[in-house]
Design a protein around this motif. Structure first.
Motif, PDB file in Angstrom:
ATOM      1  N   LYS A  67      26.145  32.042  17.648  1.00 58.94           N
ATOM      2  CA  LYS A  67      25.184  32.340  18.598  1.00 58.94           C
ATOM      3  C   LYS A  67      25.488  32.043  19.863  1.00 58.94           C
ATOM      4  N   VAL A  68      26.091  30.642  20.060  1.00 57.50           N
ATOM      5  CA  VAL A  68      26.463  30.028  21.231  1.00 57.50           C
ATOM      6  C   VAL A  68      27.719  31.015  21.938  1.00 57.50           C
ATOM      7  N   ARG A  69      28.781  31.374  20.926  1.00 58.48           N
ATOM      8  CA  ARG A  69      29.622  32.162  21.223  1.00 58.48           C
ATOM      9  C   ARG A  69      29.277  33.535  22.068  1.00 58.48           C
ATOM     10  N   ALA A  70      28.298  34.285  21.536  1.00 56.14           N
ATOM     11  CA  ALA A  70      27.670  35.485  21.844  1.00 56.14           C
ATOM     12  C   ALA A  70      27.093  34.865  23.382  1.00 56.14           C
ATOM     13  N   ILE A  71      26.362  34.179  23.545  1.00 58.81           N
ATOM     14  CA  ILE A  71      25.842  33.853  24.581  1.00 58.81           C
ATOM     15  C   ILE A  71      26.690  33.685  25.842  1.00 58.81           C
ATOM     16  N   MET A  72      27.998  32.867  25.522  1.00 56.66           N
ATOM     17  CA  MET A  72      28.991  32.637  26.403  1.00 56.66           C
ATOM     18  C   MET A  72      29.840  33.632  26.835  1.00 56.66           C
ATOM     19  N   MET A  73      29.998  34.558  25.658  1.00 60.48           N
ATOM     20  CA  MET A  73      30.923  36.030  25.946  1.00 60.48           C
ATOM     21  C   MET A  73      30.135  36.511  27.127  1.00 60.48           C
ATOM     22  N   THR A  74      28.903  36.734  27.121  1.00 60.58           N
ATOM     23  CA  THR A  74      28.216  37.314  28.034  1.00 60.58           C
ATOM     24  C   THR A  74      28.250  36.774  29.488  1.00 60.58           C
ATOM     25  N   LYS A  75      28.044  35.393  29.285  1.00 58.46           N
ATOM     26  CA  LYS A  75      27.886  34.818  30.476  1.00 58.46           C
ATOM     27  C   LYS A  75      29.368  34.667  31.386  1.00 58.46           C
ATOM     28  N   LEU A  76      30.263  34.702  30.551  1.00 60.20           N
ATOM     29  CA  LEU A  76      31.957  34.586  30.890  1.00 60.20           C
ATOM     30  C   LEU A  76      32.562  36.003  30.984  1.00 60.20           C
ATOM     31  N   ASP A  77      31.432  36.987  31.301  1.00 63.62           N
ATOM     32  CA  ASP A  77      32.120  38.353  31.360  1.00 63.62           C
ATOM     33  C   ASP A  77      33.194  38.556  32.373  1.00 63.62           C
ATOM     34  N   LEU A  78      32.978  38.093  33.394  1.00 66.52           N
ATOM     35  CA  LEU A  78      33.730  38.194  34.587  1.00 66.52           C
ATOM     36  C   LEU A  78      35.082  37.390  34.402  1.00 66.52           C
ATOM     37  N   GLU A  79      35.120  36.226  33.880  1.00 65.56           N
ATOM     38  CA  GLU A  79      36.303  35.305  33.563  1.00 65.56           C
ATOM     39  C   GLU A  79      36.802  36.090  32.579  1.00 65.56           C
ATOM     40  N   TYR A  80      36.516  36.778  31.541  1.00 72.86           N
ATOM     41  CA  TYR A  80      37.267  37.477  30.554  1.00 72.86           C
ATOM     42  C   TYR A  80      37.903  38.588  31.104  1.00 72.86           C
ATOM     43  N   GLN A  81      37.307  39.288  32.256  1.00 72.00           N
ATOM     44  CA  GLN A  81      37.805  40.348  32.920  1.00 72.00           C
ATOM     45  C   GLN A  81      39.216  39.961  33.303  1.00 72.00           C
ATOM     46  N   LEU A  82      38.990  38.579  34.210  1.00 71.10           N
ATOM     47  CA  LEU A  82      40.299  38.218  34.632  1.00 71.10           C
ATOM     48  C   LEU A  82      41.343  37.664  33.893  1.00 71.10           C
ATOM     49  N   TYR A  83      41.059  37.166  32.729  1.00 72.32           N
ATOM     50  CA  TYR A  83      42.028  36.781  31.556  1.00 72.32           C
ATOM     51  C   TYR A  83      42.628  37.860  30.982  1.00 72.32           C
ATOM     52  N   ASN A  84      41.783  39.068  30.818  1.00 74.69           N
ATOM     53  CA  ASN A  84      42.492  40.356  30.163  1.00 74.69           C
ATOM     54  C   ASN A  84      43.463  40.898  31.260  1.00 74.69           C
ATOM     55  N   PHE A  85      42.952  40.958  32.632  1.00 72.12           N
ATOM     56  CA  PHE A  85      43.797  41.419  33.732  1.00 72.12           C
ATOM     57  C   PHE A  85      45.096  40.834  33.595  1.00 72.12           C
ATOM     58  N   VAL A  86      45.169  39.321  33.549  1.00 72.51           N
ATOM     59  CA  VAL A  86      46.195  38.533  33.437  1.00 72.51           C
ATOM     60  C   VAL A  86      47.149  38.779  32.426  1.00 72.51           C
ATOM     61  N   LYS A  87      46.558  38.905  31.101  1.00 73.40           N
ATOM     62  CA  LYS A  87      47.367  39.103  29.845  1.00 73.40           C
ATOM     63  C   LYS A  87      47.728  40.315  29.934  1.00 73.40           C
ATOM     64  N   ASN A  88      47.326  41.511  30.334  1.00 76.73           N
ATOM     65  CA  ASN A  88      47.971  42.910  30.479  1.00 76.73           C
ATOM     66  C   ASN A  88      48.850  42.866  31.269  1.00 76.73           C
ATOM     67  N   LYS A  89      48.919  42.264  32.447  1.00 77.47           N
ATOM     68  CA  LYS A  89      50.059  41.968  33.505  1.00 77.47           C
ATOM     69  C   LYS A  89      51.319  41.561  32.657  1.00 77.47           C
ATOM     70  N   LEU A  90      50.855  40.336  31.957  1.00 75.94           N
ATOM     71  CA  LEU A  90      52.198  39.685  31.548  1.00 75.94           C
ATOM     72  C   LEU A  90      52.616  40.356  30.316  1.00 75.94           C
ATOM     73  N   GLU A  91      51.938  41.053  29.712  1.00 74.73           N
ATOM     74  CA  GLU A  91      52.570  42.254  28.484  1.00 74.73           C
ATOM     75  C   GLU A  91      53.334  43.194  29.412  1.00 74.73           C
ATOM     76  N   ARG A  92      53.053  43.686  30.456  1.00 72.85           N
ATOM     77  CA  ARG A  92      53.956  44.763  31.289  1.00 72.85           C
ATOM     78  C   ARG A  92      55.053  43.895  31.577  1.00 72.85           C
ATOM     79  N   LEU A  93      55.135  42.751  31.868  1.00 72.21           N
ATOM     80  CA  LEU A  93      56.268  41.946  32.407  1.00 72.21           C
ATOM     81  C   LEU A  93      57.258  41.800  31.227  1.00 72.21           C
ATOM     82  N   LYS A  94      56.531  41.517  30.257  1.00 70.63           N
ATOM     83  CA  LYS A  94      57.382  41.218  28.835  1.00 70.63           C
ATOM     84  C   LYS A  94      58.144  42.705  28.467  1.00 70.63           C
TER      85      LYS A  94
END
Length: 293
Positions: A259-286
């Motif tokens: 329940k709390v994970r679901a709540i926080m995934m919504t609240k942290l949506d922009l943070e996850y957008q940044l995280y995935n942006f960095v993760k994808n950039k790292l994958e391209r560098l690899k």
């Protein structure tokens, strides 16, 4: 910044490294590796900004947070100015937001981030219990930030009661703010602050890694700047020594409920957008560098 002409840029590094480390993102492990390289003669020093930042905060308790950030920026820029060509290469590090530093040759910015919810949970329990390695004095300082009636709450309870420690705008945009900068708008999650963070990542950072793929992160760093970081992977793979910690620590508290994970995934949506942006950039560098892990 580095996906075109990647090796050419790596050869032209100016050897002043700025590591504005995000809290609870493996910085202790990474700093131990940098200190190993310092002992090998790769850096003249690793300079922490924490004493300077603490002094500013202690002397200016009545100032707004925005004004405190400006003072911190000025002090860090002064530290940078002291590092002349004869005292380079060096690493300046601390928990501070991105700030452009005007020099004839720009510093090289690096950082590491983490899954946003995992980082928040780790921070929540670290503030209460430390990690077994934090000096007692520093743990007391962290404990002092928590209201006594909130100390024994679980992360779930904190979220469900909507306490600021878990759901305030500042807490929900920590990683974004570290790359967005010291503009007042960087302190809250918004599309603007996210785009500013992405812009700085693209234009200013040699590398931002992720703690969940730490070994690949340092492999990429070693390949991008071998003059500075050659040997960092080999050191990391050695058996644990007294001055080197692991990249993950178990916290003293239960994992978030579904329940709390679901709540926080919504609240942290922009943070996850940044995280995935960095993760994808790292994958391209690899992929560019032929790093498979």
């Amino acid at each position: 910044m580095l996906e075109k002409g990647i090796l050419t840029i790596a050869m032209d590094l100016i050897h002043l490294i700025v590591y504005n480390r995000v809290p609870k993102c493996g910085s202790r492990t990474f700093l131990s590796l940098l200190n190993h390289l310092k002992r090998k003669g790769r850096f003249t020093g690793t300079i922490g900004t924490l004493p300077t930042q603490k002094k500013i905060l202690r002397r200016n308790k009545d100032l707004s947070n925005d004004k405190k950030l400006i003072l911190i920026k000025r002090s860090i820029k002064q530290l940078v100015k002291k590092k002349n060509a004869s005292s380079l290469p060096a690493v300046i590090h601390g928990h501070f937001r991105f700030m452009p530093i005007e020099r004839s040759k720009q510093p090289v910015y690096i950082n590491i981030i983490r899954d946003p919810l995992a980082r928040m949970v780790s921070t929540y329990y670290f503030t209460r219990f430390g990690d077994g390695q934090l000096p007692g004095r520093m743990l007391k300082e962290l404990n002092a930030r928590i209201l006594p009636e909130h100390f024994n709450m679980t992360f779930d309870e904190c979220v469900l009661q909507e306490l600021n420690e878990c759901v305030s705008p500042v807490k929900l945009s920590t990683q974004i703010s570290y790359f967005c900068g010291i503009h007042p708008g960087c302190s809250e999650p918004s599309q603007w602050s996210l785009e500013q963070a992405k812009k700085h990542i693209e234009e200013k950072y040699l590398l931002i890694g992720i703690i969940e793929d730490f070994e690949s992160t340092i492999k990429v760093l070693e390949r991008l700047a071998p003059d500075l970081f050659n040997g960092i992977v080999a050191e990391y793979k050695k058996p644990i020594t007294d001055d080197k910690t692991t990249t993950t620590k178990s916290h003293k508290g239960p994992l978030p409920s579904k329940k709390v994970r679901a709540i926080m995934m919504t609240k942290l949506d922009l943070e996850y957008q940044l995280y995935n942006f960095v993760k994808n950039k790292l994958e391209r560098l690899k992929n560019t560098l032929g790093i498979t892990k």
